[in-house]
Design a protein around this motif. Structure first.
Motif, PDB file in Angstrom:
ATOM      1  N   UNK A   1       0.795  -1.210  -0.087  1.00  0.00           N
ATOM      2  CA  UNK A   1       0.119   0.188   0.083  1.00  0.00           C
ATOM      3  C   UNK A   1       1.035   1.011   0.335  1.00  0.00           C
ATOM      4  N   UNK A   2       1.365   1.600  -1.278  1.00  0.00           N
ATOM      5  CA  UNK A   2       2.378   2.960  -0.957  1.00  0.00           C
ATOM      6  C   UNK A   2       1.340   4.098  -0.878  1.00  0.00           C
ATOM      7  N   UNK A   3       1.899   5.228  -0.376  1.00  0.00           N
ATOM      8  CA  UNK A   3       1.205   6.428  -0.235  1.00  0.00           C
ATOM      9  C   UNK A   3       1.421   7.162  -1.392  1.00  0.00           C
ATOM     10  N   UNK A   4       0.567   8.136  -1.561  1.00  0.00           N
ATOM     11  CA  UNK A   4       0.698   9.331  -2.695  1.00  0.00           C
ATOM     12  C   UNK A   4       0.456  10.712  -2.455  1.00  0.00           C
ATOM     13  N   UNK A   5       1.269  11.454  -2.992  1.00  0.00           N
ATOM     14  CA  UNK A   5       0.946  12.844  -2.664  1.00  0.00           C
ATOM     15  C   UNK A   5      -0.254  13.654  -3.745  1.00  0.00           C
ATOM     16  N   UNK A   6      -1.143  14.108  -2.921  1.00  0.00           N
ATOM     17  CA  UNK A   6      -2.246  14.459  -3.691  1.00  0.00           C
ATOM     18  C   UNK A   6      -2.328  16.021  -3.971  1.00  0.00           C
ATOM     19  N   UNK A   7      -3.475  16.532  -4.454  1.00  0.00           N
ATOM     20  CA  UNK A   7      -3.441  17.867  -5.029  1.00  0.00           C
ATOM     21  C   UNK A   7      -3.254  18.917  -3.948  1.00  0.00           C
ATOM     22  N   UNK A   8      -3.333  18.673  -2.705  1.00  0.00           N
ATOM     23  CA  UNK A   8      -3.121  19.580  -1.616  1.00  0.00           C
ATOM     24  C   UNK A   8      -1.850  20.190  -1.556  1.00  0.00           C
ATOM     25  N   UNK A   9      -0.850  19.481  -2.135  1.00  0.00           N
ATOM     26  CA  UNK A   9       0.697  19.695  -2.077  1.00  0.00           C
ATOM     27  C   UNK A   9       0.973  20.967  -3.069  1.00  0.00           C
ATOM     28  N   UNK A  10       0.326  20.963  -4.228  1.00  0.00           N
ATOM     29  CA  UNK A  10       0.496  21.759  -5.357  1.00  0.00           C
ATOM     30  C   UNK A  10       0.510  23.288  -4.628  1.00  0.00           C
ATOM     31  N   UNK A  11       1.742  23.920  -5.078  1.00  0.00           N
ATOM     32  CA  UNK A  11       2.017  25.430  -4.528  1.00  0.00           C
ATOM     33  C   UNK A  11       2.355  25.506  -3.269  1.00  0.00           C
ATOM     34  N   UNK A  12       2.220  24.556  -2.539  1.00  0.00           N
ATOM     35  CA  UNK A  12       2.422  24.483  -0.844  1.00  0.00           C
ATOM     36  C   UNK A  12       3.904  23.957  -0.871  1.00  0.00           C
ATOM     37  N   UNK A  13       4.197  22.618  -1.092  1.00  0.00           N
ATOM     38  CA  UNK A  13       5.362  22.204  -1.187  1.00  0.00           C
ATOM     39  C   UNK A  13       6.031  22.332   0.158  1.00  0.00           C
ATOM     40  N   UNK A  14       5.649  21.960   1.487  1.00  0.00           N
ATOM     41  CA  UNK A  14       6.168  22.128   2.680  1.00  0.00           C
ATOM     42  C   UNK A  14       7.411  21.368   2.876  1.00  0.00           C
ATOM     43  N   UNK A  15       7.507  20.198   2.267  1.00  0.00           N
ATOM     44  CA  UNK A  15       8.532  19.401   2.502  1.00  0.00           C
ATOM     45  C   UNK A  15       8.940  18.487   3.618  1.00  0.00           C
ATOM     46  N   UNK A  16       8.162  18.928   4.695  1.00  0.00           N
ATOM     47  CA  UNK A  16       8.253  18.171   6.206  1.00  0.00           C
ATOM     48  C   UNK A  16       8.394  16.889   5.995  1.00  0.00           C
TER      49      UNK A  16
ATOM     50  N   UNK B   1       2.715  10.822   6.365  1.00  0.00           N
ATOM     51  CA  UNK B   1       1.491  11.426   6.284  1.00  0.00           C
ATOM     52  C   UNK B   1       1.120  12.247   7.567  1.00  0.00           C
ATOM     53  N   UNK B   2       1.497  11.988   8.611  1.00  0.00           N
ATOM     54  CA  UNK B   2       0.961  13.121   9.509  1.00  0.00           C
ATOM     55  C   UNK B   2       1.892  14.265   9.548  1.00  0.00           C
ATOM     56  N   UNK B   3       3.189  14.237   8.948  1.00  0.00           N
ATOM     57  CA  UNK B   3       3.999  15.355   8.942  1.00  0.00           C
ATOM     58  C   UNK B   3       3.422  16.285   7.990  1.00  0.00           C
ATOM     59  N   UNK B   4       2.456  16.065   7.083  1.00  0.00           N
ATOM     60  CA  UNK B   4       2.403  17.244   6.085  1.00  0.00           C
ATOM     61  C   UNK B   4       1.273  18.049   6.583  1.00  0.00           C
ATOM     62  N   UNK B   5       1.623  19.411   6.486  1.00  0.00           N
ATOM     63  CA  UNK B   5       0.615  20.606   7.056  1.00  0.00           C
ATOM     64  C   UNK B   5      -0.444  20.688   6.165  1.00  0.00           C
ATOM     65  N   UNK B   6      -0.209  20.381   4.960  1.00  0.00           N
ATOM     66  CA  UNK B   6      -1.415  20.359   3.832  1.00  0.00           C
ATOM     67  C   UNK B   6      -2.368  19.318   3.779  1.00  0.00           C
ATOM     68  N   UNK B   7      -1.893  18.174   4.512  1.00  0.00           N
ATOM     69  CA  UNK B   7      -2.829  17.000   4.532  1.00  0.00           C
ATOM     70  C   UNK B   7      -2.885  16.488   3.119  1.00  0.00           C
ATOM     71  N   UNK B   8      -1.663  16.543   2.493  1.00  0.00           N
ATOM     72  CA  UNK B   8      -1.818  16.203   1.208  1.00  0.00           C
ATOM     73  C   UNK B   8      -0.955  14.754   0.737  1.00  0.00           C
ATOM     74  N   UNK B   9      -0.941  13.913   1.873  1.00  0.00           N
ATOM     75  CA  UNK B   9      -0.420  12.413   1.597  1.00  0.00           C
ATOM     76  C   UNK B   9      -1.555  11.710   2.210  1.00  0.00           C
ATOM     77  N   UNK B  10      -1.826  10.519   1.348  1.00  0.00           N
ATOM     78  CA  UNK B  10      -2.736   9.719   1.647  1.00  0.00           C
ATOM     79  C   UNK B  10      -2.212   8.352   1.229  1.00  0.00           C
ATOM     80  N   UNK B  11      -2.791   7.180   1.909  1.00  0.00           N
ATOM     81  CA  UNK B  11      -2.205   5.901   1.459  1.00  0.00           C
ATOM     82  C   UNK B  11      -3.164   5.614   0.133  1.00  0.00           C
ATOM     83  N   UNK B  12      -2.732   4.674  -0.729  1.00  0.00           N
ATOM     84  CA  UNK B  12      -3.454   4.228  -1.874  1.00  0.00           C
ATOM     85  C   UNK B  12      -4.818   3.737  -1.484  1.00  0.00           C
ATOM     86  N   UNK B  13      -5.369   3.229  -0.579  1.00  0.00           N
ATOM     87  CA  UNK B  13      -6.718   2.803  -0.159  1.00  0.00           C
ATOM     88  C   UNK B  13      -7.578   3.859   0.063  1.00  0.00           C
TER      89      UNK B  13
END
Length: 110
Positions: A1-16, A47-59
């Motif tokens: 079950x890989x994780x994916x970066x989703x739309x919320x990262x666009x133009x935020x790119x916090x990188x935590x 996943x919990x490190x992303x301030x934009x909540x832009x990382x989710x599991x593939x499920x």
């Protein structure tokens, strides 16, 4: 079950997320990060490190559209192993809907 970066990262790119990844599976575009699905070990620490909540599991249903995008760009964007500079306007973009139109296919300038 890989994780994916989703739309919320666009133009935020916090990188935590990059700081905690034990396998360095993040790749950097001009205005977004992606996760290489074949390198992700599904540990979930990013996943919990992303301030934009832009990382989710593939499920997660939101990942369906973004998994192929992550896979594609992870093969052409540079690997990132350390947190870089967050865009100055990241907080202004955090949480805004409809950011997919702003996705740049260009790799990060290193």
């Amino acid at each position: 079950m890989p994780y994916a970066v989703i739309e919320g990262c666009i133009r935020c790119k916090y990188m935590d997320c990059v700081e905690v990844c034990p396998v360095d599976c993040f790749y950097e575009g001009e205005n977004m990060l992606v996760i290489h699905p074949d390198e992700c070990i599904d540990c979930g620490v990013c996943e919990p490190e992303c301030p934009a909540e832009a990382i989710v599991p593939d499920s997660d249903p939101r990942a369906e559209k973004w998994l192929p995008i992550n896979a594609r760009f992870a093969t052409i964007w540079p690997n990132i192993t350390e947190k870089g500079k967050t865009p100055d306007d990241a907080d202004a973009w955090n949480g805004k809907p409809g950011k997919e139109a702003f996705l740049s296919e260009a790799p990060a300038q290193t």
